[in-house]
Design an enzyme around this catalytic site. Sequence first.
Site, mmCIF file in Angstrom:
data_model
loop_
_atom_site.group_PDB
_atom_site.id
_atom_site.type_symbol
_atom_site.label_atom_id
_atom_site.label_comp_id
_atom_site.label_asym_id
_atom_site.label_seq_id
_atom_site.Cartn_x
_atom_site.Cartn_y
_atom_site.Cartn_z
ATOM 1 N N SER A 49 34.505 65.786 -50.054
ATOM 2 C CA SER A 49 33.128 65.932 -49.601
ATOM 3 C C SER A 49 32.074 65.794 -50.702
ATOM 4 C CB SER A 49 32.956 67.303 -48.939
ATOM 5 O OG SER A 49 33.271 68.353 -49.849
ATOM 6 N N SER A 93 38.199 67.600 -52.205
ATOM 7 C CA SER A 93 36.813 67.156 -52.257
ATOM 8 C C SER A 93 36.213 66.841 -53.619
ATOM 9 C CB SER A 93 35.926 68.176 -51.537
ATOM 10 O OG SER A 93 36.245 68.210 -50.175
ATOM 11 N N LYS A 138 26.663 69.188 -56.764
ATOM 12 C CA LYS A 138 26.722 69.057 -55.306
ATOM 13 C C LYS A 138 25.732 70.037 -54.672
ATOM 14 C CE LYS A 138 30.610 69.114 -51.970
ATOM 15 N NZ LYS A 138 32.080 69.329 -51.942
#
Length: 523
Positions: free
Chosen positions: A181, A205, A106
């Site tokens: 996320s 997330s 990420k």
Amino acid sequence: MFKHTIELSTAALILAHALPARAQTPFTVEEATIADLHDALAAGQITCRGFVQAYLDRIAAYDQAGPKLAAIREVNQKALTQADEFDKNRGRLASEPLACVPLVPKDNYNTAELPTTGGSASLAGAQPAKDASAVAKLRKAGAIILAKANMQEFALGGVSVSSLGGQVRNPYDLTRTPGGSSGGTGVAVAANLALAGMGSDTVNSIRSPASANNLVGLRATQGLISLNGIMPVSKTQDAIGPITRTVADAAALLQAVAGPDLNDPLTSPSAGKVPESYSAFLKPEALKGARLGVVKALFGTKPEHAEVNRVMQQAMDALEKAGATLVTIEDPEFEADKLNAEDDVQTYEFKALFNQYLAAIPNAPQKDLAGIIGSGQFHKAALEKFLTGAEARQDGMADPEYKARLERIAAFKVRVASVLDSEHLDALIYPLQKRLVVPIGELNQADRNGIVAGLTGYPAIDVPAGFSAPSETAPLGVPIGMDLLGRPWSEGKLLGFAYAFEQATKVRQPPASTPPLTASSSR
């Protein structure tokens, strides 16, 4: 950035000196596992360069073209060079457990050769001086950082939209969001744009995109994996972990990153807690005799929850068939909306932690949260309310309400532990999301249950449970995941349960929107 041809990858994958075709199964990049990769490398079927190139070809075909998934924020231009270095020293295959494994972290993981932006135009080009501790460990184990993944900007939400990378699209239903996320990481792994990835999880997330993309997502016990070099949201709730297509690959990534880090004092309790092999827990019979608590407060009761409940019932039937005993837990204290509203501490901790993080980035375009807000270079519709609210707190961690929330969190930890103990449970189970992921355009993913792990810091693993009914936009259906939450440091046991469920159900399927490439696919 994306100029690669499919002819190159096809030629590179099969070597001239490989064994006769009839003596081996042709290797394909789609759905490849770490074990598959290493077997093919050992057999001389592929080169590391060819394997990496094949993912770059798929990124070119499907991320910025084709279905335009927008999962990748930036490709690592050094990835092929790092693959070449492996090919020059094949002995690394025996010594490095993640040798030649292309990973997509990420974009809130610091990386020495790629900017770390949190998906925000306000931090475009922000270049950390060194890798996050977890990234350094992954590289030491042999992994190649293939690219950085798009994400919900600053990890503040569940639909994976950002001002720098745009809206990530769910490959199973291109009209829907991918959860978040860590949505870019989830989509990249689901669509076979990388072998595996790493995400972060403050509330939902890691497990939200795992659930929405037919993947395995593991939020580790807080303190098991270092957060040094990870863009922060909450010191109370943040954790990181792997997002993979199989449980075995999740265990391998966890093995590489788990354990104490002198740069993160919060990891000191993990000393002595990391088993010699998480993979040793992966047994098909692991669910036999297990007692699992079904948390009724985390299931929906409205029409929009029907598809998730149907799939969860099938999953529970499979758990029982595999030898588990299910125990119904009727406890209103687990109600997720109430926990989110009354106990979440993100807005109290964010400003101080984020400003401290920015101060350590030498060329950060903005030096504090006030500067980011003032720049206007962020996704205002998704973030303005949170960012301005956090900035308005003069000293959030001195606020009496913050301290009251910490007290309630401590009490909730005790409550969860008492439920596990009083019912002699090995884990709790529930759907990570009570309803399907929302359509693109909505800015909030309602009805998520990840807060239980987020507040307690307990480990939780999400595994593919099934699909909703197929539709015109979702030919396979929309993926639905099941969470298993256990006691601190019980990752091995949870991985074992997840593996036994995975082997019994075989739910994983790649999305129809990103099929295997042919020569014509790149034209």
